[in-house]
Design a protein around this motif. Structure first.
Motif, PDB file in Angstrom:
ATOM      1  N   GLU A 145      11.820   2.746   2.868  1.00  0.00           N
ATOM      2  CA  GLU A 145      12.309   1.417   2.500  1.00  0.00           C
ATOM      3  C   GLU A 145      11.304   0.414   2.490  1.00  0.00           C
ATOM      4  OE1 GLU A 145      15.537  -0.978   0.559  1.00  0.00           O
ATOM      5  OE2 GLU A 145      15.133   1.324   0.883  1.00  0.00           O
ATOM      6  N   LEU A 146      10.628   0.236   3.739  1.00  0.00           N
ATOM      7  CA  LEU A 146       9.707  -0.619   3.980  1.00  0.00           C
ATOM      8  C   LEU A 146       8.413  -0.287   2.864  1.00  0.00           C
ATOM      9  CD1 LEU A 146       9.469  -0.552   7.781  1.00  0.00           C
ATOM     10  CD2 LEU A 146      10.089  -2.409   6.483  1.00  0.00           C
ATOM     11  N   LEU A 147       8.123   0.631   2.546  1.00  0.00           N
ATOM     12  CA  LEU A 147       6.950   1.189   1.540  1.00  0.00           C
ATOM     13  C   LEU A 147       7.431   0.276   0.342  1.00  0.00           C
ATOM     14  CD1 LEU A 147       4.329   2.055   0.796  1.00  0.00           C
ATOM     15  CD2 LEU A 147       5.603   4.326   0.413  1.00  0.00           C
ATOM     16  N   LEU A 148       8.886   0.629  -0.067  1.00  0.00           N
ATOM     17  CA  LEU A 148       9.173  -0.045  -1.148  1.00  0.00           C
ATOM     18  C   LEU A 148       8.990  -1.420  -1.478  1.00  0.00           C
ATOM     19  CD1 LEU A 148      10.878   0.352  -4.043  1.00  0.00           C
ATOM     20  CD2 LEU A 148      12.874   0.206  -2.464  1.00  0.00           C
ATOM     21  N   TYR A 149       9.121  -2.155  -0.494  1.00  0.00           N
ATOM     22  CA  TYR A 149       9.018  -3.531  -0.199  1.00  0.00           C
ATOM     23  C   TYR A 149       7.585  -3.963  -0.399  1.00  0.00           C
ATOM     24  CZ  TYR A 149      13.971  -3.537   1.496  1.00  0.00           C
ATOM     25  OH  TYR A 149      15.253  -3.237   1.899  1.00  0.00           O
ATOM     26  N   ILE A 150       6.857  -2.975   0.236  1.00  0.00           N
ATOM     27  CA  ILE A 150       5.207  -3.333  -0.128  1.00  0.00           C
ATOM     28  C   ILE A 150       4.894  -3.197  -1.495  1.00  0.00           C
ATOM     29  CG2 ILE A 150       3.003  -2.665   0.601  1.00  0.00           C
ATOM     30  CD1 ILE A 150       4.286  -2.119   3.609  1.00  0.00           C
ATOM     31  N   VAL A 151       5.146  -1.914  -1.963  1.00  0.00           N
ATOM     32  CA  VAL A 151       4.890  -1.848  -3.498  1.00  0.00           C
ATOM     33  C   VAL A 151       5.495  -2.677  -4.408  1.00  0.00           C
ATOM     34  CG1 VAL A 151       5.315  -0.150  -5.232  1.00  0.00           C
ATOM     35  CG2 VAL A 151       4.663   0.730  -3.016  1.00  0.00           C
ATOM     36  N   HIS A 152       6.641  -3.153  -3.953  1.00  0.00           N
ATOM     37  CA  HIS A 152       7.347  -4.194  -4.896  1.00  0.00           C
ATOM     38  C   HIS A 152       6.431  -5.602  -4.951  1.00  0.00           C
ATOM     39  CE1 HIS A 152      11.081  -5.724  -7.130  1.00  0.00           C
ATOM     40  NE2 HIS A 152      10.609  -6.932  -6.408  1.00  0.00           N
ATOM     41  N   GLY A 153       6.055  -5.973  -3.679  1.00  0.00           N
ATOM     42  CA  GLY A 153       5.197  -7.058  -3.530  1.00  0.00           C
ATOM     43  C   GLY A 153       4.068  -6.818  -4.361  1.00  0.00           C
ATOM     44  N   VAL A 154       3.306  -5.864  -4.223  1.00  0.00           N
ATOM     45  CA  VAL A 154       2.071  -5.478  -5.128  1.00  0.00           C
ATOM     46  C   VAL A 154       2.133  -5.512  -6.456  1.00  0.00           C
ATOM     47  CG1 VAL A 154       0.296  -3.869  -5.320  1.00  0.00           C
ATOM     48  CG2 VAL A 154       0.923  -4.481  -3.002  1.00  0.00           C
ATOM     49  N   LEU A 155       3.416  -4.975  -6.834  1.00  0.00           N
ATOM     50  CA  LEU A 155       3.586  -4.894  -8.470  1.00  0.00           C
ATOM     51  C   LEU A 155       3.859  -6.404  -8.933  1.00  0.00           C
ATOM     52  CD1 LEU A 155       5.894  -1.619  -8.844  1.00  0.00           C
ATOM     53  CD2 LEU A 155       3.710  -2.078  -9.673  1.00  0.00           C
ATOM     54  N   HIS A 156       4.424  -7.224  -7.907  1.00  0.00           N
ATOM     55  CA  HIS A 156       4.342  -8.609  -8.512  1.00  0.00           C
ATOM     56  C   HIS A 156       3.042  -9.380  -8.681  1.00  0.00           C
ATOM     57  CE1 HIS A 156       8.410  -9.853  -8.505  1.00  0.00           C
ATOM     58  NE2 HIS A 156       8.930  -9.378  -7.460  1.00  0.00           N
ATOM     59  N   CYS A 157       2.110  -8.998  -7.725  1.00  0.00           N
ATOM     60  CA  CYS A 157       0.750  -9.192  -7.931  1.00  0.00           C
ATOM     61  C   CYS A 157       0.110  -8.832  -9.090  1.00  0.00           C
ATOM     62  CB  CYS A 157      -0.127  -9.063  -6.707  1.00  0.00           C
ATOM     63  SG  CYS A 157       0.565  -9.986  -5.248  1.00  0.00           S
ATOM     64  N   LEU A 158       0.519  -7.774  -9.722  1.00  0.00           N
ATOM     65  CA  LEU A 158      -0.110  -7.043 -10.647  1.00  0.00           C
ATOM     66  C   LEU A 158       0.564  -7.387 -12.139  1.00  0.00           C
ATOM     67  CD1 LEU A 158      -0.700  -3.343  -9.177  1.00  0.00           C
ATOM     68  CD2 LEU A 158      -2.473  -5.331  -9.736  1.00  0.00           C
ATOM     69  N   GLY A 159       1.512  -8.476 -11.843  1.00  0.00           N
ATOM     70  CA  GLY A 159       2.066  -9.079 -13.391  1.00  0.00           C
ATOM     71  C   GLY A 159       3.495  -8.697 -13.459  1.00  0.00           C
ATOM     72  N   HIS A 160       4.014  -7.459 -12.674  1.00  0.00           N
ATOM     73  CA  HIS A 160       5.406  -7.381 -12.763  1.00  0.00           C
ATOM     74  C   HIS A 160       6.236  -8.268 -12.565  1.00  0.00           C
ATOM     75  CE1 HIS A 160       4.540  -2.875 -14.131  1.00  0.00           C
ATOM     76  NE2 HIS A 160       3.525  -3.258 -13.221  1.00  0.00           N
ATOM     77  N   ASP A 161       7.333  -8.151 -13.065  1.00  0.00           N
ATOM     78  CA  ASP A 161       8.581  -9.128 -12.989  1.00  0.00           C
ATOM     79  C   ASP A 161       9.930  -8.607 -12.698  1.00  0.00           C
ATOM     80  OD1 ASP A 161       9.985 -11.508 -12.226  1.00  0.00           O
ATOM     81  OD2 ASP A 161       9.291 -12.435 -14.134  1.00  0.00           O
ATOM     82  N   ASP A 162      10.813  -8.985 -12.042  1.00  0.00           N
ATOM     83  CA  ASP A 162      12.083  -8.454 -12.248  1.00  0.00           C
ATOM     84  C   ASP A 162      13.292  -9.243 -12.163  1.00  0.00           C
ATOM     85  OD1 ASP A 162      11.908  -9.496  -9.761  1.00  0.00           O
ATOM     86  OD2 ASP A 162      12.706  -7.862  -8.341  1.00  0.00           O
ATOM     87  N   GLY A 211      -2.919 -14.409  -9.266  1.00  0.00           N
ATOM     88  CA  GLY A 211      -2.608 -13.557 -10.491  1.00  0.00           C
ATOM     89  C   GLY A 211      -3.987 -12.729 -10.940  1.00  0.00           C
ATOM     90  N   ALA A 212      -4.867 -13.057 -10.302  1.00  0.00           N
ATOM     91  CA  ALA A 212      -6.484 -12.394 -10.597  1.00  0.00           C
ATOM     92  C   ALA A 212      -6.651 -10.836 -10.784  1.00  0.00           C
ATOM     93  CB  ALA A 212      -7.415 -12.665  -9.627  1.00  0.00           C
ATOM     94  N   ALA A 213      -5.493 -10.324  -9.971  1.00  0.00           N
ATOM     95  CA  ALA A 213      -5.386  -8.803  -9.891  1.00  0.00           C
ATOM     96  C   ALA A 213      -4.640  -8.263 -11.484  1.00  0.00           C
ATOM     97  CB  ALA A 213      -4.439  -8.152  -8.958  1.00  0.00           C
ATOM     98  N   VAL A 214      -3.976  -9.381 -12.373  1.00  0.00           N
ATOM     99  CA  VAL A 214      -3.242  -8.886 -13.519  1.00  0.00           C
ATOM    100  C   VAL A 214      -4.488  -8.704 -14.329  1.00  0.00           C
ATOM    101  CG1 VAL A 214      -2.007  -9.874 -15.173  1.00  0.00           C
ATOM    102  CG2 VAL A 214      -1.382 -10.162 -12.905  1.00  0.00           C
ATOM    103  N   THR A 215      -5.601  -9.069 -14.391  1.00  0.00           N
ATOM    104  CA  THR A 215      -6.823  -8.862 -15.015  1.00  0.00           C
ATOM    105  C   THR A 215      -7.883  -8.208 -14.718  1.00  0.00           C
ATOM    106  OG1 THR A 215      -7.658 -11.040 -14.954  1.00  0.00           O
ATOM    107  CG2 THR A 215      -6.252 -10.863 -16.615  1.00  0.00           C
ATOM    108  N   GLY A 216      -7.668  -7.523 -13.498  1.00  0.00           N
ATOM    109  CA  GLY A 216      -8.816  -6.401 -12.820  1.00  0.00           C
ATOM    110  C   GLY A 216      -9.225  -7.261 -11.851  1.00  0.00           C
ATOM    111  N   GLY A 217      -8.983  -8.309 -11.104  1.00  0.00           N
ATOM    112  CA  GLY A 217      -9.604  -8.912 -10.128  1.00  0.00           C
ATOM    113  C   GLY A 217      -8.736  -8.427  -8.989  1.00  0.00           C
ATOM    114  N   ALA A 218      -9.542  -8.798  -8.023  1.00  0.00           N
ATOM    115  CA  ALA A 218      -9.284  -8.237  -6.464  1.00  0.00           C
ATOM    116  C   ALA A 218      -7.849  -8.647  -6.006  1.00  0.00           C
ATOM    117  CB  ALA A 218     -10.227  -8.197  -5.227  1.00  0.00           C
ATOM    118  N   LEU A 219      -7.058  -7.624  -5.513  1.00  0.00           N
ATOM    119  CA  LEU A 219      -5.681  -8.272  -4.837  1.00  0.00           C
ATOM    120  C   LEU A 219      -6.097  -9.206  -3.514  1.00  0.00           C
ATOM    121  CD1 LEU A 219      -3.720  -5.024  -4.953  1.00  0.00           C
ATOM    122  CD2 LEU A 219      -2.972  -7.249  -6.014  1.00  0.00           C
ATOM    123  N   ASP A 220      -5.474 -10.081  -3.383  1.00  0.00           N
ATOM    124  CA  ASP A 220      -5.568 -10.662  -1.869  1.00  0.00           C
ATOM    125  C   ASP A 220      -4.092 -11.365  -1.855  1.00  0.00           C
ATOM    126  OD1 ASP A 220      -6.001 -12.127   0.388  1.00  0.00           O
ATOM    127  OD2 ASP A 220      -7.193 -13.571  -0.704  1.00  0.00           O
TER     128      ASP A 220
END
Length: 169
Positions: free
Chosen positions: A120-137, A87-96
């Motif tokens: 479609e593959l890109l959508l799944y990647i963006v979706h995963g990154v958004l989860h790391c940035l604090g988004h939920d669905d 969850g560090a990326a939520v507060t500006g930390g680096a994604l990993d």
């Protein structure tokens, strides 16, 4: 590991992005993998994040096993996100992040809607990154907000909106 670099008037940011293919059922041509890496890096930059994201393409069988093991859910799914930065990326930390991306699900969904597989593959990647940035669905309002952000990313990349594409609902 391939990296994509961008320069702007104010800074230069490198986003390591790797697309890994596991198994013959996951074959994608090298140009498609490079395009996904490029788009994913640009998406992460657009979202104001930095760090490293690795996307592993797997088939239904491997995805179903991972879905059960890590999420307690039977059957396959589109993407599973492993936020190694806790969850560090939520507060500006680096994604990993490690992402498991199901190419079989992407093939089914892209064919059903008549959109390119790589979108479609890109959508799944963006979706995963958004989860790391604090988004939920996990509830309707959060899902609507997350999908709107996915569309915003796609538009910024010059692509047709992902979630509001025909057949998506």
């Amino acid at each position: 590991m391939p990296t994509r670099q961008t320069s702007s008037a104010s800074s230069s940011v490198t986003i390591p992005m790797r697309i890994e293919v596991v198994g013959a059922e996951c074959f994608v041509p090298s140009p498609m993998a490079r395009q996904l890496e490029s788009w994913a890096g640009a998406a992460v930059r657009f979202l104001g994040a930095a760090g490293e994201v690795r996307a592993k393409l797997v088939g239904d069988e491997r995805m179903a096993a991972a879905h059960l093991e890590h999420c307690g859910e039977p059957g396959t799914t589109d993407v599973i996100t492993f936020d190694l930065a806790a969850g560090a990326a939520v507060t500006g930390g680096a994604l990993d992040a490690d992402l498991l991306v199901c190419i079989d699900e992407a093939r089914r969904q892209s064919a059903a809607r008549g959109i390119p597989l790589e979108h479609e593959l890109l959508l799944y990647i963006v979706h995963g990154v958004l989860h790391c940035l604090g988004h939920d669905d996990h509830d309707d309002d959060a899902a609507i907000a997350m999908h709107a952000r996915e569309d915003e990313v796609f538009r910024a990349l010059g692509l047709e909106p992902a979630y509001s594409a025909p057949g998506r609902g």
